[in-house]
Scaffold this motif. Structure first.
Motif, short mmCIF file in Angstrom:
data_model
loop_
_atom_site.label_atom_id
_atom_site.label_comp_id
_atom_site.label_asym_id
_atom_site.label_seq_id
_atom_site.Cartn_x
_atom_site.Cartn_y
_atom_site.Cartn_z
N ARG A 1 0.84 -1.18 0.00
CA ARG A 1 0.00 0.00 0.00
C ARG A 1 0.88 1.24 0.00
O ARG A 1 1.86 1.30 0.76
N THR B 1 -7.21 10.60 1.47
CA THR B 1 -7.26 9.78 0.25
C THR B 1 -7.05 10.66 -0.99
O THR B 1 -6.35 10.26 -1.93
N LEU C 1 -8.88 -1.08 -3.40
CA LEU C 1 -7.66 -0.28 -3.37
C LEU C 1 -6.51 -1.04 -2.72
O LEU C 1 -5.35 -0.86 -3.11
N ARG D 1 -3.43 11.32 -1.51
CA ARG D 1 -2.78 10.20 -2.18
C ARG D 1 -3.04 10.25 -3.68
O ARG D 1 -2.15 9.94 -4.49
N LEU D 2 -4.24 10.63 -4.05
CA LEU D 2 -4.60 10.72 -5.47
C LEU D 2 -3.75 11.78 -6.18
O LEU D 2 -3.17 11.52 -7.24
N LEU E 1 -9.04 5.45 -5.67
CA LEU E 1 -8.77 6.54 -4.74
C LEU E 1 -9.86 7.61 -4.82
O LEU E 1 -10.35 8.10 -3.79
N HIS E 2 -10.23 7.98 -6.03
CA HIS E 2 -11.28 8.99 -6.22
C HIS E 2 -12.58 8.53 -5.57
O HIS E 2 -13.20 9.26 -4.78
N THR F 1 1.57 5.61 -10.67
CA THR F 1 0.53 4.67 -11.06
C THR F 1 0.87 4.01 -12.38
O THR F 1 1.36 4.67 -13.31
#
Length: 446
Positions: A9, A104, A75, A107-108, A85-86, A350
């Motif tokens: 993670r 969150t 996730l 993180r996005l 994430l969104h 990503t």
């Protein structure tokens, strides 16, 4: 389809420039830990696409808590997914977990992507807060142009869908595969564009292209898809490799994907030095192999974590394959049976939404059209091809840099298709895509 279990993670710490919220961060860590310690029973054994469907169904019936837990479970299996994430942040906001939602979203934004979070009504409770304004600022920064994008070729008035691309160094010819018009186009070194394949040839939609100079052959992945002209339901699921003479342009042979009762779409391919062809099947999904002089393809590898296979590169005896849903895989061909290994994305990067690949020194170039903004990236590989060392954005957010397709090398520079024609085609409205300018861009890696 079980998902990779080796991907950790990502760190939940806020990226530089984001508001410091140590208490919120502790809450987010505690929340995620609690979810992981007591996942709902439905999560056991499900893949992340299956968990996404569970979440979407829960969201549709307005069970936002169940949707939140399902997105959290998805996730955990695909921690670099901008979509998860969104939507996790959205369901956290809808269940009065504002601090978790903001963590969150941080993180996005750290992934360098920028989905339309600001327009999502799920975040109404966060609008106007200092923390959410900082998120908006970070998203705006992610939408600024990055890297470089030099226009190499513009093809105005196209009514096709240009997907495949290959460059012939010897002659300066640029070959383009057209899915809709079911043909290959050639642009010569003087800029003249002509149809390379004959009108009488019964091809399906043309996707990836690959040159075999040793054997004077141009190979094409061709597949029957609804976006091609003249598609009929009876053709659905059919796919083949087609070989053309680079000397005469003649169609030399067509090798169909073996019939096995499943749908198939060959999207990309690569030629090995000995003439072996490897091709990705995005629908089955399988990597196929065709040996020189053979009568048919054989299945090289089918792997549980393959979901939607896309681009391929070959480095020594290792294939690197892109999967739109699950990132990058290495397929070691040095053993008697192929050995498959999933790559872990570097921190704050990503690998979701990858399409075409091309080789690069110590790595590869990749089109990433499954994120916003769409972009071309360079992925660094360790010398033993066991780890990813970096992900660098080479071109993103420039004008016309959308609807990206495949990538190749032209004079050593990564060269890729934009405004391919996929995004504006609606078969219910017209038999052909609207006329558009296909653009081919180059970038110069740093």
């Amino acid at each position: 389809r079980a998902q990779p279990g080796a991907e950790p993670r990502p760190n939940l710490a806020a990226p530089p420039g984001m508001p410091g919220q140590p208490f919120a961060m502790r809450l987010a860590v505690l929340f995620v830990s609690a979810v992981l310690a007591a996942l709902p029973a439905f999560a056991a054994g499900l893949t992340h696409p299956e968990l996404r469907r569970v979440a979407e169904e829960a969201y549709a019936r307005k069970d936002f808590a169940a949707a939140r837990d399902a997105y959290a479970a998805a996730l955990e299996l695909r921690p670099d997914s901008p979509r998860y994430l969104h939507h996790l942040a959205a369901t956290q906001a809808l269940t009065d977990r504002s601090d978790d939602a903001l963590a969150t979203l941080q993180r996005l934004t750290a992934l360098g992507v920028a989905p339309a979070v600001e327009r999502d009504p799920a975040f109404a409770s966060l609008q106007g807060s200092r923390a959410f304004n900082a998120i908006r600022t970070a998203l705006a920064a992610n939408r600024e142009p990055q890297g470089s994008a030099d226009l190499l070729v513009e093809l105005p008035g196209r009514i096709g869908i240009i997907e495949g691309i290959a460059f012939r160094d010897r002659t300066g010819d640029l070959f383009l595969g057209d899915v809709h018009q079911r043909c290959i186009w050639r642009r010569d070194r003087d800029g003249r564009v002509s149809r390379y394949t004959a009108e009488t040839e019964e091809l399906f939609g043309v996707f990836g292209l690959a040159l075999d100079e040793t054997r004077q052959t141009l190979w094409a992945a061709t597949s029957a898809v609804p976006e091609m002209s003249g598609f009929t339901p009876e053709q659905k699921g059919r796919a083949a490799l087609a070989a053309f003479s680079l000397v005469t342009g003649e169609l030399l042979r067509v090798i169909d994907v073996p019939s096995d009762g499943r749908d198939h779409v060959l999207g990309d391919l690569v030629v090995a030095p000995d003439g072996t062809i490897y091709a990705t099947d995005s629908t089955a999904p399988i990597i196929w192999r065709y040996l020189p002089g053979g009568e048919e393809m054989d299945k090289l590898v089918e792997y549980p974590d393959f979901v939607s296979l896309q681009g391929l590169v070959l480095t020594n005896r290792t294939l690197i394959a892109a999967d739109f849903a699950n990132g990058l895989f290495a397929i070691d061909l040095s053993e008697s049976a192929p050995v498959v290994r999933a790559f872990t994305p570097p921190p704050n990067a990503t690998l979701v939404g990858l399409d075409g690949l091309a080789p690069a020194p110590d790595g590869l170039f990749a089109v990433q059209n499954g994120v916003s903004p769409q972009r071309l990236i360079r992925v660094g590989l360790s010398s033993d091809l066991t780890a990813l060392t970096s992900v660098t954005v080479l071109a993103a957010a420039f004008p016309h840099l959308d609807d990206l397709a495949l990538v190749t090398l032209v004079n050593g520079r990564p060269t890729f298709i934009a405004n391919a024609g996929w995004e504006n085609f609606d078969a219910a409205k017209s038999a052909h895509p609207p006329a558009h300018s296909v653009r081919i861009f180059q970038t110069t890696p740093p």
